[in-house]
Design an enzyme around this catalytic site. Structure first.
Site, PDB file in Angstrom:
ATOM      1  N   LYS A 265      48.944  50.086  43.305  1.00  0.00           N
ATOM      2  CA  LYS A 265      49.156  48.647  43.105  1.00  0.00           C
ATOM      3  C   LYS A 265      50.631  48.266  43.024  1.00  0.00           C
ATOM      4  O   LYS A 265      51.005  47.156  43.403  1.00  0.00           O
ATOM      5  CB  LYS A 265      48.391  48.181  41.870  1.00  0.00           C
ATOM      6  CG  LYS A 265      46.890  48.272  42.089  1.00  0.00           C
ATOM      7  CD  LYS A 265      46.090  47.533  41.051  1.00  0.00           C
ATOM      8  CE  LYS A 265      44.613  47.588  41.383  1.00  0.00           C
ATOM      9  NZ  LYS A 265      43.769  46.871  40.426  1.00  0.00           N
TER      10      LYS A 265
ATOM     11  N   GLY B 135      38.178  47.712  39.090  1.00  0.00           N
ATOM     12  CA  GLY B 135      36.972  47.470  38.306  1.00  0.00           C
ATOM     13  C   GLY B 135      37.224  47.135  36.857  1.00  0.00           C
ATOM     14  O   GLY B 135      36.338  47.275  36.015  1.00  0.00           O
TER      15      GLY B 135
ATOM     16  N   LYS C 247      52.532  38.731  34.521  1.00  0.00           N
ATOM     17  CA  LYS C 247      52.252  37.497  33.819  1.00  0.00           C
ATOM     18  C   LYS C 247      50.746  37.275  33.815  1.00  0.00           C
ATOM     19  O   LYS C 247      50.072  37.447  34.825  1.00  0.00           O
ATOM     20  CB  LYS C 247      52.941  36.325  34.526  1.00  0.00           C
ATOM     21  CG  LYS C 247      52.689  34.960  33.911  1.00  0.00           C
ATOM     22  CD  LYS C 247      53.362  34.807  32.577  1.00  0.00           C
ATOM     23  CE  LYS C 247      53.170  33.411  31.994  1.00  0.00           C
ATOM     24  NZ  LYS C 247      53.719  33.311  30.635  1.00  0.00           N
TER      25      LYS C 247
ATOM     26  N   LEU D  59      47.883  34.751  33.804  1.00  0.00           N
ATOM     27  CA  LEU D  59      47.642  33.341  34.081  1.00  0.00           C
ATOM     28  C   LEU D  59      46.476  32.835  33.241  1.00  0.00           C
ATOM     29  O   LEU D  59      45.497  33.551  33.013  1.00  0.00           O
ATOM     30  CB  LEU D  59      47.365  33.146  35.569  1.00  0.00           C
ATOM     31  CG  LEU D  59      48.484  33.629  36.500  1.00  0.00           C
ATOM     32  CD1 LEU D  59      48.075  33.498  37.952  1.00  0.00           C
ATOM     33  CD2 LEU D  59      49.776  32.878  36.232  1.00  0.00           C
TER      34      LEU D  59
ATOM     35  N   ARG E  57      39.400  47.507  53.417  1.00  0.00           N
ATOM     36  CA  ARG E  57      38.025  47.835  53.811  1.00  0.00           C
ATOM     37  C   ARG E  57      37.228  46.551  53.955  1.00  0.00           C
ATOM     38  O   ARG E  57      37.727  45.461  53.714  1.00  0.00           O
ATOM     39  CB  ARG E  57      37.364  48.707  52.725  1.00  0.00           C
ATOM     40  CG  ARG E  57      37.408  48.048  51.347  1.00  0.00           C
ATOM     41  CD  ARG E  57      36.575  48.764  50.316  1.00  0.00           C
ATOM     42  NE  ARG E  57      36.825  48.311  48.964  1.00  0.00           N
ATOM     43  CZ  ARG E  57      36.355  47.211  48.412  1.00  0.00           C
ATOM     44  NH1 ARG E  57      35.594  46.389  49.135  1.00  0.00           N
ATOM     45  NH2 ARG E  57      36.630  46.895  47.164  1.00  0.00           N
TER      46      ARG E  57
ATOM     47  N   ARG F 227      25.150  38.442  43.944  1.00  0.00           N
ATOM     48  CA  ARG F 227      24.887  39.882  43.919  1.00  0.00           C
ATOM     49  C   ARG F 227      23.705  40.158  42.985  1.00  0.00           C
ATOM     50  O   ARG F 227      23.746  39.835  41.793  1.00  0.00           O
ATOM     51  CB  ARG F 227      26.108  40.648  43.431  1.00  0.00           C
ATOM     52  CG  ARG F 227      27.345  40.437  44.284  1.00  0.00           C
ATOM     53  CD  ARG F 227      28.421  41.426  43.919  1.00  0.00           C
ATOM     54  NE  ARG F 227      29.673  41.132  44.604  1.00  0.00           N
ATOM     55  CZ  ARG F 227      30.705  41.966  44.643  1.00  0.00           C
ATOM     56  NH1 ARG F 227      30.646  43.136  44.020  1.00  0.00           N
ATOM     57  NH2 ARG F 227      31.813  41.637  45.284  1.00  0.00           N
TER      58      ARG F 227
END
Length: 449
Positions: free
Chosen positions: A116, A164, A201, A203, A291, A337
């Site tokens: 990341k 996750g 930060k 939000l 993906r 879902r």
């Protein structure tokens, strides 16, 4: 074009790829664990091969077994679906080393976007707006405090190798930072074997907006608008829609063009999603998923394209079948879902499905691997289906979703279907007035969890 493709996945996404292969005249190979020998994807594929016992670490995550399955069956390419090995750079590289095509981006792009911190630095260099945050990882609490004070509280600590919601903690003040920092590092270490974290930060009331991009690996790329995935529980999406209720055509064109140009610059190939937090007219990059997304059907509905077919085409060396000028939004689509979970605590609920009836009718799509008599194994993710609807506008799509949910029958197990019946009655959901914190606050008020 490929003659045979192996699908390194299971469940509804494996079926989704098998269907695309069949329409294209390509033979499909299903791999499965011993627990999935009677699964629908095994029944529908042209060939199937067992790759190991029930634990995913010994089957669906077993790279050597999957490569051996390719060699045994003569599969020329592998479609990884989502989850499992879909964003595993070493798997993509191993396939390439064995002369097998990975239907997805290059190992290098997976590696860059999989970390990341590197992803954020890359995004920033490509002109994508990012959230204010630390310059790379923070090694200790003192560095964390210095970074947090520079950013301004509240802040969020995230695992560099995370996903996750694991290794992710919020600190609203300096007093909360030390505990949040240490807990995030501990969770990251346990979940990913890497305790490096960074700080951004936090939000207050953002929406989760993601831009679907697609590249041909030759410097050409397009965007297919956005999806709003703000309804989440523990950082897991449960309800997705496109276009986003809060996004104007001007915003869509601007951020979409930025993302398409960015992936074109790096010769990205295949489907990808650039994820943002959106607040007060500003987009802030979170990550890029290299993906196909679980929620890709809502994009397919509003643009009338088959993203899996397109993945296969460009992986085989063909050109994209559409350009940016060919892409026009038609109507509104929503996906919910369906998980095998028991409310209100969302406890996994594997077991035998006595009866399954999928809803139908105009603008209704049910992506699921369920059938009557099927026993859902306890070893994998609880997702058992996705109900997707399409309408001329958002009100029609919402009405169609309500109708379709009423037709859906899943007997023998508990599922998350009742959650969506309740959500559709809420004014904020009806109006599209929600953010990434809305669902958890609603659940806390409704059930105390």
């Amino acid at each position: 074009m490929f003659e045979k493709i192996l699908i390194a996945n299971r469940g509804e996404i494996a079926l989704r790829v098998i269907r695309a292969c069949r329409e294209m005249g390509i033979k499909s190979v299903a791999v499965h664990s011993t627990a999935d020998s009677d699964a629908m994807h095994v029944r529908m594929a042209d060939e199937s091969i067992c790759i190991g016992p029930a634990p995913s670490s010994e089957s669906y995550l077993n790279k050597a077994a999957i490569i051996s399955a390719c060699e045994i069956t003569g599969a020329q390419a592998v479609h990884p679906g989502y989850g499992f090995l879909s964003e595993n750079a070493s798997f993509a590289q191993a396939l390439e080393d064995h002369g097998i095509t990975f239907i997805g981006p290059s190992a290098e792009h997976i590696r860059i976007m999989g970390d990341k911190i590197t992803a954020k630095e890359t995004a920033k260099a490509l002109g994508i707006p990012v959230v204010p945050g630390s310059d790379g990882g923070v090694a200790d609490f003192e560095a964390a405090m210095k970074a947090a004070e520079g950013i301004g509280f509240p802040v969020i600590i995230k695992a560099t190798a995370g996903g996750g919601g694991r290794g992710m903690k919020v600190a609203k003040s300096a007093e909360e930072l030390e505990m949040a920092f240490r807990t995030a590092r501990s969770e990251a270490k346990n979940a990913f074997g890497n305790d490096e974290v960074y700080i951004e930060k936090y939000l207050q009331k953002p929406r989760h907006i993601e831009i679907q991009v697609f590249g041909d690996g030759k410097g050409n790329a397009v965007h297919l608008g956005e999806r709003d995935c703000s309804l989440q529980r523990r950082h897991q999406k449960v309800f997705e829609e496109a276009p986003g209720p809060a996004i104007t055509p001007k915003m869509r064109a601007e951020i979409g063009t930025i993302c398409a140009n960015a992936v074109a610059k790096i010769n990205y190939i295949g489907a990808g999603t650039v994820e943002f937090l959106y607040e007060d007219g500003n987009f802030y990059f979170i990550e890029m998923n290299t993906r196909l997304q679980v929620e890709h059907p809502v994009t397919e509905y509003i643009f009338g394209v088959d993203l899996v077919r397109e993945q296969i085409r460009v992986a085989s060396g063909m050109e994209m079948s559409f350009g940016q000028d060919d892409l026009e939004i038609n109507g509104h689509a929503i996906e919910v879902r369906i998980n095998a979970e028991k409310l209100p605590n969302f406890a996994p609920c594997p077991g035998k499905v006595r009866t399954f009836h999928a809803p139908g009718g105009l603008g209704v799509r049910m992506d699921s691997a369920l059938y009557g008599g099927y026993s859902i194994p306890p070893h994998y993710d609880s997702l058992i289906g996705k109900l997707i609807v399409h309408g001329r506008d958002r009100p029609e799509a919402m009405a169609r979703l309500k109708r379709a949910l009423g037709e859906l029958i899943i007997d023998g197990i508990d599922s998350s279907v009742p959650l969506f019946h309740m959500l559709l009655a809420e004014p904020e959901i009806q109006n599209g007035d929600y953010n990434i914190h809305w669902l958890e606050k609603w659940l806390a008020a409704k059930f105390g969890n």
